[in-house]
Scaffold this motif. Structure first.
Motif, mmCIF file in Angstrom:
data_model
loop_
_atom_site.group_PDB
_atom_site.id
_atom_site.type_symbol
_atom_site.label_atom_id
_atom_site.label_comp_id
_atom_site.label_asym_id
_atom_site.label_seq_id
_atom_site.Cartn_x
_atom_site.Cartn_y
_atom_site.Cartn_z
ATOM 1 N N THR A 162 -63.467 26.152 -38.512
ATOM 2 C CA THR A 162 -62.017 25.975 -38.709
ATOM 3 C C THR A 162 -61.618 24.507 -38.666
ATOM 4 O O THR A 162 -60.455 24.182 -38.916
ATOM 5 N N ARG A 163 -62.585 23.646 -38.335
ATOM 6 C CA ARG A 163 -62.295 22.207 -38.245
ATOM 7 C C ARG A 163 -63.368 21.416 -39.002
ATOM 8 O O ARG A 163 -64.226 20.777 -38.399
ATOM 9 N N LEU B 224 -61.721 18.281 -51.413
ATOM 10 C CA LEU B 224 -60.540 18.899 -50.808
ATOM 11 C C LEU B 224 -59.857 19.827 -51.807
ATOM 12 O O LEU B 224 -59.425 20.928 -51.453
ATOM 13 N N PRO C 222 -61.835 25.442 -50.147
ATOM 14 C CA PRO C 222 -60.921 25.866 -49.075
ATOM 15 C C PRO C 222 -61.477 25.670 -47.673
ATOM 16 O O PRO C 222 -60.715 25.593 -46.702
ATOM 17 N N LYS D 47 -60.651 21.403 -44.365
ATOM 18 C CA LYS D 47 -59.304 21.510 -43.810
ATOM 19 C C LYS D 47 -58.558 20.180 -43.749
ATOM 20 O O LYS D 47 -57.344 20.159 -43.504
ATOM 21 N N ALA D 48 -59.270 19.069 -43.949
ATOM 22 C CA ALA D 48 -58.624 17.751 -43.915
ATOM 23 C C ALA D 48 -59.533 16.767 -44.636
ATOM 24 O O ALA D 48 -60.760 16.904 -44.601
ATOM 25 N N ARG E 6 -53.894 20.360 -52.327
ATOM 26 C CA ARG E 6 -53.951 21.343 -51.243
ATOM 27 C C ARG E 6 -52.874 21.102 -50.190
ATOM 28 O O ARG E 6 -52.944 21.652 -49.077
ATOM 29 N N GLN F 205 -52.290 20.666 -46.496
ATOM 30 C CA GLN F 205 -53.484 20.348 -45.718
ATOM 31 C C GLN F 205 -53.480 18.853 -45.389
ATOM 32 O O GLN F 205 -53.083 18.029 -46.221
ATOM 33 N N TYR G 192 -45.997 16.199 -50.763
ATOM 34 C CA TYR G 192 -45.979 16.699 -49.386
ATOM 35 C C TYR G 192 -44.557 16.992 -48.912
ATOM 36 O O TYR G 192 -44.329 17.957 -48.159
ATOM 37 N N ALA H 199 -47.908 15.592 -42.898
ATOM 38 C CA ALA H 199 -49.318 15.960 -43.048
ATOM 39 C C ALA H 199 -50.058 14.957 -43.926
ATOM 40 O O ALA H 199 -51.293 14.926 -43.931
#
Length: 412
Positions: free
Chosen positions: A273-274, A291, A295, A298-299, A341, A344, A373, A381
């Motif tokens: 998840t990271r 990115l 999916p 995440k960053a 994305r 994100q 954004y 973000a």
């Protein structure tokens, strides 16, 4: 009769052969110099070509973040021959050095030589860690890939020491990330390091012409610098070959970066998840496309590789084919790829004196990404950071990127 025709045609050519060629050449130069527009797109006498294209079709349209833009980008990259999983994964060896536990792994992407990669993490840390794909740069330097940003074993060649000093503040960027609490994966991608073309697979004439351009030694004395010179020219041939197959270099590299991401997800010591990615220059392009198309990421941090296409064209930017997949300009701008994305987390670091881009192109990209954004309701973000100086990812920028990743992944 045939001879008469030949004689007649020859008589027509006599006035042309006798024409004073030196005067003709002067008149051509005068005509060309007089017709160069005072400003434009870095295309010289063809600056007005852009006006014609813009009048005939839409280029660089605003592509809003979301699934449709992400799918359109992936369709442009147009390369995913398998299920994007690494094949025949092997753990080659493990060791520790300077507070970093290291593992060399290899896998197949289904074609070509095996991909070799290094996994780095802090010594003595157990459990699942946030992970970062550290994506090596282009740099016109293809003999090595992962070695440009990571230390593993053995002394560095002088050329790598110079490369790091010029672009990375002398740091092994990936090792520095690992010491800060991340599990870091650095893999060679298509055309670099373990994935590079052997010299005997490159056409001999291209080798001869490349070395002649650089006035390098004979082929028998080809070293790292000479290989890099040849490989830069060879990239043009690779892109032509890709287009004949209906694909592009950017698509192959993005696919291989997604395979590496899925390898990370499969590891028991990774918090899936990271997962983030970071890259400087050509690695920044890789970060943006990864990115956009993966999916599981995440960053992302894009370093010294952001401008609008308009800005690149105006600067005369002549970078890698990695940045210019065929057809992208009809669906989006390069800045839209990085923002696709949203919301994100995205970090983009700019150098105000970056010789690859215009200041206007970088600022326009920053404003365009900010707008995307804002439209998602999560402007914070995205973080755009501007630094003084040339094309680089120095220590100050690396520390800022690490701080940002720690905030995003909630690491103390």
């Amino acid at each position: 009769m045939f001879g008469s025709i030949i004689n007649y045609l020859s008589s027509l050519l006599i006035p042309i052969v006798c024409f004073p060629l030196h005067n003709y050449a002067v008149s051509i130069n005068e005509t060309v110099s007089d017709s160069i527009p005072p400003s434009g797109w870095g295309l010289g006498v063809y600056n007005d070509l852009v006006d014609q294209i813009q009048a005939a079709q839409s280029i660089w349209p605003m592509a809003n973040p979301g699934p449709s833009t992400q799918m359109a980008i992936k369709n442009v990259l147009n390369f995913s021959p398998a299920n994007e999983m690494p094949q025949k994964v092997v753990s080659e060896r493990k060791w520790e050095s300077d507070s970093v536990a290291m593992e060399e792994v290899s896998w197949s992407v289904g074609y070509g030589p095996r991909t070799y990669a290094w996994v780095l993490k802090p010594v003595g840390v157990s459990g699942k860690l946030p992970a970062i794909l550290a994506l090596h740069d282009h740099g016109g330097y293809k003999f090595y890939g992962k070695e440009k940003i990571a230390d593993a074993f053995g002394d560095l060649p002088d050329a790598l020491v110079i490369h790091r000093r010029e672009y990375y503040g002398g740091l092994a960027m990936a090792n520095h990330l690992a010491k800060k609490g991340f599990l870091v994966l650095i893999h060679d991608t298509f055309l670099w390091g373990s994935r590079k073309f052997p010299l005997n697979n490159i056409p001999e004439q291209l080798i001869i012409e490349s070395l002649a351009l650089k006035k390098a030694p004979e082929q028998s004395a080809i070293g790292i610098a000479e290989y890099n010179t040849i490989a830069v020219e060879h990239e043009n041939l690779v892109e032509k070959s890709c287009r004949m197959m209906g694909i592009n270099l950017a698509g192959i590299i993005a696919y291989e970066d997604r395979v590496a991401t899925h390898y990370l997800v499969s590891r028991p010591d990774v918090d899936s998840t990271r997962i983030g990615c970071i890259g400087f220059s050509g690695g920044g392009t890789r970060s943006a496309f990864l990115l956009a198309t993966c999916p599981q990421v995440k960053a992302a941090a894009v370093v010294s590789m952001m401008s609008t296409y308009r800005g690149m064209l105006q600067s005369g930017h002549n970078g890698t084919w990695m940045c210019f997949p065929t057809g992208l300009s009809r669906i989006a701008d390069y800045a839209d790829v990085a923002a696709s994305r949203a919301p994100q987390p995205l970090l983009v670091q700019y150098n105000t004196g970056d010789e690859l881009f215009t200041a206007q192109g970088m600022e326009a990209a920053h404003q365009r990404i900010s707008q995307h954004y804002r439209a998602t309701g999560n402007e914070k973000a995205y973080r755009g950071q501007f630094y003084q100086g040339p094309h680089k990812f120095d220590r100050e920028m690396q520390e800022a990127a690490i701080k940002w990743f720690k905030e995003v992944f909630a690491i103390k």
